[in-house]
Design an enzyme around this catalytic site. Structure first.
Site, mmCIF file in Angstrom:
data_model
loop_
_atom_site.group_PDB
_atom_site.id
_atom_site.type_symbol
_atom_site.label_atom_id
_atom_site.label_comp_id
_atom_site.label_asym_id
_atom_site.label_seq_id
_atom_site.Cartn_x
_atom_site.Cartn_y
_atom_site.Cartn_z
ATOM 1 N N ARG A 145 33.231 31.699 38.857
ATOM 2 C CA ARG A 145 33.016 31.739 40.454
ATOM 3 C C ARG A 145 32.596 33.015 41.027
ATOM 4 O O ARG A 145 33.424 34.130 40.735
ATOM 5 C CB ARG A 145 34.314 31.190 41.158
ATOM 6 C CG ARG A 145 34.224 31.255 42.460
ATOM 7 C CD ARG A 145 35.301 30.847 43.457
ATOM 8 N NE ARG A 145 35.396 31.045 44.817
ATOM 9 C CZ ARG A 145 36.122 31.623 45.505
ATOM 10 N NH1 ARG A 145 37.237 32.072 45.011
ATOM 11 N NH2 ARG A 145 35.925 31.779 46.747
ATOM 12 N N HIS A 190 31.281 35.321 51.224
ATOM 13 C CA HIS A 190 32.623 35.695 50.733
ATOM 14 C C HIS A 190 32.822 37.387 51.728
ATOM 15 O O HIS A 190 32.391 38.123 51.034
ATOM 16 C CB HIS A 190 32.735 36.055 49.385
ATOM 17 C CG HIS A 190 34.146 36.172 48.788
ATOM 18 N ND1 HIS A 190 34.790 35.306 47.915
ATOM 19 C CD2 HIS A 190 35.154 37.031 48.945
ATOM 20 C CE1 HIS A 190 35.871 35.673 47.729
ATOM 21 N NE2 HIS A 190 36.258 36.694 48.375
ATOM 22 N N GLU A 236 37.652 31.348 52.413
ATOM 23 C CA GLU A 236 38.695 31.515 53.301
ATOM 24 C C GLU A 236 38.360 31.735 54.828
ATOM 25 O O GLU A 236 38.529 32.899 55.348
ATOM 26 C CB GLU A 236 39.603 32.515 52.744
ATOM 27 C CG GLU A 236 40.117 32.457 51.572
ATOM 28 C CD GLU A 236 41.177 33.591 50.827
ATOM 29 O OE1 GLU A 236 40.966 34.666 51.671
ATOM 30 O OE2 GLU A 236 41.908 33.188 49.977
ATOM 31 N N ASN A 350 42.723 28.495 47.627
ATOM 32 C CA ASN A 350 43.044 29.813 47.038
ATOM 33 C C ASN A 350 44.723 29.897 47.234
ATOM 34 O O ASN A 350 45.111 29.993 48.512
ATOM 35 C CB ASN A 350 42.271 30.895 47.861
ATOM 36 C CG ASN A 350 41.088 30.870 47.603
ATOM 37 O OD1 ASN A 350 40.326 30.151 46.880
ATOM 38 N ND2 ASN A 350 40.278 31.800 48.420
ATOM 39 N N TYR A 352 48.280 31.849 46.068
ATOM 40 C CA TYR A 352 48.944 32.749 45.349
ATOM 41 C C TYR A 352 50.363 32.807 45.584
ATOM 42 O O TYR A 352 51.148 33.053 44.673
ATOM 43 C CB TYR A 352 48.328 34.110 46.136
ATOM 44 C CG TYR A 352 47.049 34.589 45.684
ATOM 45 C CD1 TYR A 352 45.898 34.150 46.287
ATOM 46 C CD2 TYR A 352 46.658 35.290 44.396
ATOM 47 C CE1 TYR A 352 44.629 34.339 46.370
ATOM 48 C CE2 TYR A 352 45.474 35.933 44.318
ATOM 49 C CZ TYR A 352 44.372 35.122 45.053
ATOM 50 O OH TYR A 352 43.005 35.456 44.603
ATOM 51 N N GLU A 424 41.265 30.004 43.307
ATOM 52 C CA GLU A 424 41.793 31.445 43.280
ATOM 53 C C GLU A 424 43.157 31.469 43.118
ATOM 54 O O GLU A 424 43.893 30.539 43.840
ATOM 55 C CB GLU A 424 41.649 32.465 44.615
ATOM 56 C CG GLU A 424 40.178 32.983 44.603
ATOM 57 C CD GLU A 424 40.167 34.163 45.830
ATOM 58 O OE1 GLU A 424 41.162 34.659 46.324
ATOM 59 O OE2 GLU A 424 38.947 34.042 46.378
ATOM 60 N N TRP A 473 41.878 34.208 39.308
ATOM 61 C CA TRP A 473 41.479 35.568 40.138
ATOM 62 C C TRP A 473 42.206 36.935 39.454
ATOM 63 O O TRP A 473 43.354 37.098 39.641
ATOM 64 C CB TRP A 473 41.829 35.654 41.651
ATOM 65 C CG TRP A 473 40.991 36.734 42.505
ATOM 66 C CD1 TRP A 473 41.679 38.023 42.547
ATOM 67 C CD2 TRP A 473 39.829 36.787 42.808
ATOM 68 N NE1 TRP A 473 40.946 38.776 43.065
ATOM 69 C CE2 TRP A 473 39.675 38.169 43.294
ATOM 70 C CE3 TRP A 473 38.946 35.845 43.110
ATOM 71 C CZ2 TRP A 473 38.449 38.687 43.990
ATOM 72 C CZ3 TRP A 473 37.489 36.136 43.678
ATOM 73 C CH2 TRP A 473 37.409 37.483 44.065
ATOM 74 N N GLU A 480 39.522 46.122 46.189
ATOM 75 C CA GLU A 480 40.597 45.073 46.837
ATOM 76 C C GLU A 480 40.300 45.456 48.244
ATOM 77 O O GLU A 480 41.798 45.985 48.603
ATOM 78 C CB GLU A 480 41.840 45.015 46.033
ATOM 79 C CG GLU A 480 42.773 43.695 46.895
ATOM 80 C CD GLU A 480 42.297 42.494 46.862
ATOM 81 O OE1 GLU A 480 41.602 42.303 45.981
ATOM 82 O OE2 GLU A 480 42.430 41.875 47.873
HETATM 83 C C1 FCB Z 1 41.393 36.506 48.523
HETATM 84 C C2 FCB Z 1 40.078 37.005 48.639
HETATM 85 C C3 FCB Z 1 39.550 37.624 47.509
HETATM 86 C C4 FCB Z 1 40.666 38.704 46.722
HETATM 87 C C5 FCB Z 1 42.253 37.735 46.723
HETATM 88 C C6 FCB Z 1 43.010 38.917 46.021
HETATM 89 O O1 FCB Z 1 42.028 36.219 49.841
HETATM 90 O O2 FCB Z 1 39.422 35.602 48.612
HETATM 91 O O3 FCB Z 1 38.347 38.095 47.264
HETATM 92 O O4 FCB Z 1 40.677 39.640 47.566
HETATM 93 O O5 FCB Z 1 42.409 37.526 48.018
#
Ligand code: FCB
Length: 534
Positions: A145, A190, A236, A350, A352, A424, A473, A480
């Protein structure tokens, strides 16, 4: 030779290494030294059990409940990949007729990342993409991606022409990926876009930007759509709106203001591509057993994912969001609703982290939480003095593997099991400044993270969630955003001086996970299935 002692220690004897390893203790006890570094084995503690790798990504010695995960726990057409985005890896910020993007301008004028770092060079993927694709191939991933830089393809938006060099660059990436059997997953927007569109229109605050986006997306579909079958329109959008138009920390630094209907995406039906978008999807659990906190957790989910996804699937904003923000939200005409309804083929998630959510309508919260745009929800990482999960490099982001299953299930139920991709998921450790290179490369925590989140994802798939792929990711350490280069999510370590890429232990683990299995991945089948069900 492997041998288990009475005390539970594992003794590994070979000509190259003799190591004593305690399986059940918290501490790894290495009782002997590596004798042969060239053929060395890497012993890694994973939770309370051992993982053993040889230098090629080796084999697994022992595993535990949370991390017992195999490629074959996922359907055979499931795509495993890694991700990046243009500004974070490409560099070459003014080469071959690319114009300045809003992030180039922001970073040059105000200094965006810590220590004034920026993405001018980034990982120099612009010049090193062939080597990177080689590395991806050696990892064994089936999909990659990446995003296309708007300023590279349409340096002046509709005020200028398409830049052939930009098209050529992405053609080369796409062709080389396909040559290696890697499916390209393209994100059209993006975070960054040509600065000129900001200067002339005020970018997303002006409906003209939608026309610009259509023009840009169209150029992408026309140029790449014969080979790219998976598209993500916008990464996002909610987070982008929040960072750039609510909090004002991303360009154009607006702190308020409406943002319009910025989503569209029609590909040529003959090309047969699938189009989705990605939402930042944190999971929220109620802080207490009170009904109010349950509702707050629910609201947090709806404000975060539903706000973006509901219009694209149901044709309108969620009721809860309208209830709190109705007076500020644009209302859609009948035609607009019909146009938007069911307009995406898949949902990109996405994910985390997970936090606790607490109600702010009835209890005290900080001023930034106690506001309509957040749905009057406060978030905390601790309950009764116990953290919800280990800290990561990002404030308010914790390691909570169960959150993966929970968020996938919520999205599955709300959107009638529309096809999903985990676009992600990744880890950066909290000790961003202090780690030595060898510590960064022996990234056991990242392995723990991916293995346990994948195990949680596999559970949701077993329970029926239609998830079609997973992108770690990130492929490599990269720029970053506001944090610069110290926050590292990569499976590959990038030396900032030489830009040399070194596979981290997690890359070896991922490769091992992906290749230690006899399941053949059938990309064609997965694509067809998407179309049949979409
Ligand atoms: C997400 C973003 C990506 C990266 C990750 C850690 O929110 O889409 O570009 O920065 O966080």
């Amino acid at each position: 030779m492997l041998k288990k002692t009475k005390s539970g220690d594992i003794v590994l004897n070979s000509t190259s290494i003799v190591v004593l390893y305690n399986i059940d203790g918290d501490m790894v006890r290495v009782a002997a030294i590596l004798l042969d570094l060239v053929n060395s084995f890497l012993l890694v503690r994973l939770f309370r059990k051992c993982y053993l790798f040889n230098s090629d990504g080796g084999f697994i010695l022992e595993e535990n409940e949370e991390t017992r995960i195999k490629r074959s726990d996922f359907p055979s057409g499931f795509l495993f990949g890694t991700g990046t985005s243009a500004y974070q890896v490409e560099g070459a910020y003014l080469e071959d007729a690319k114009s300045l993007s809003n992030w180039d301008v922001f970073c040059h004028s105000l200094g965006c990342g810590e220590n004034g770092e920026n993405g001018d060079i980034a990982d120099d993927h612009y010049h090193m993409f062939l080597k990177d694709i080689e590395l991806m191939h050696s990892l064994g991933i089936q999909a990659y991606r990446f995003s296309v830089s708007w300023a590279r393809i349409h340096p002046r938006g509709r005020f200028g022409k398409v830049n052939p060099a930009g098209i050529m660059f992405y053609n080369k990436i796409i062709d080389n990926l396909i040559l290696k059997g890697i499916e390209p997953f393209v994100t059209i927007h993006h975070v960054e876009f040509p600065q000129e569109l900001e200067d002339i229109y005020g970018s997303w605050l002006n409906p003209e930007m939608q026309e610009e986006f259509i023009y840009f997306a169209d150029a992408c579909f026309k140029s790449f759509g014969d080979r790219v079958k998976y598209w993500i329109t916008i990464n996002e959008p909610l987070l982008l709106a929040e960072m750039a138009y609510e909090l004002g920390v991303f360009p154009p630094f607006r702190c308020s203001g409406p943002f319009g209907n910025c989503l569209d995406g029609n590909s040529d039906p003959k090309q047969g591509g699938s189009i989705g978008l990605t939402v930042n999807s944190k999971m929220y659990e109620p802080l207490t057993n009170s009904e109010l906190d349950y509702q707050a957790a629910r609201r947090a989910f709806v404000f975060q994912s539903g706000w973006t996804l509901d219009p694209l699937i149901f044709g309108d904003y969620p009721e809860e969001v309208k209830e709190y923000l109705g007076y500020e939200l644009p209302s859609f005409s009948h035609d607009e609703k019909n146009f938007m309804m069911n307009s995406i083929d898949f949902i990109g998630i996405n994910h985390y982290s997970t936090t606790y959510a607490k109600d702010c309508t009835n209890s005290s919260c900080s001023a930034t939480e106690n506001c309509a745009i957040q749905g009057f929800v406060g978030t905390v990482g601790e309950r009764d003095g116990v953290l919800i999960g280990e800290h990561t490099a990002v404030e308010g982001s914790y390691v909570v593997p169960r959150g993966m299953e929970e968020i996938v299930n919520l999205i599955k139920i709300r959107y009638n099991n529309k096809p999903m991709f985990i676009t992600e998921n990744g880890y950066s450790s909290p000790d961003v400044h202090e780690q030595r290179v060898d510590e960064l490369i022996n990234d056991v925590k990242r392995i723990e993270y991916h293995a346990s989140y994948l195990a949680s994802l596999a559970k949701s798939i077993r329970e029926g969630a239609d998830v079609r792929g997973y992108f770690a990711w990130s492929f490599m350490d990269s720029y970053e955003w506001l944090k610069g280069y110290n926050v590292r999510y990569g499976l590959h370590y990038v030396d900032r001086q030489t830009l040399t890429r070194t596979p981290k232990l997690s890359a070896k683990w991922y490769k091992n996970f992906l290749t230690n299995n006899t399941d053949l991945v059938n990309m064609e089948a997965s694509r067809e299935k998407l179309h049949t069900n979409a």
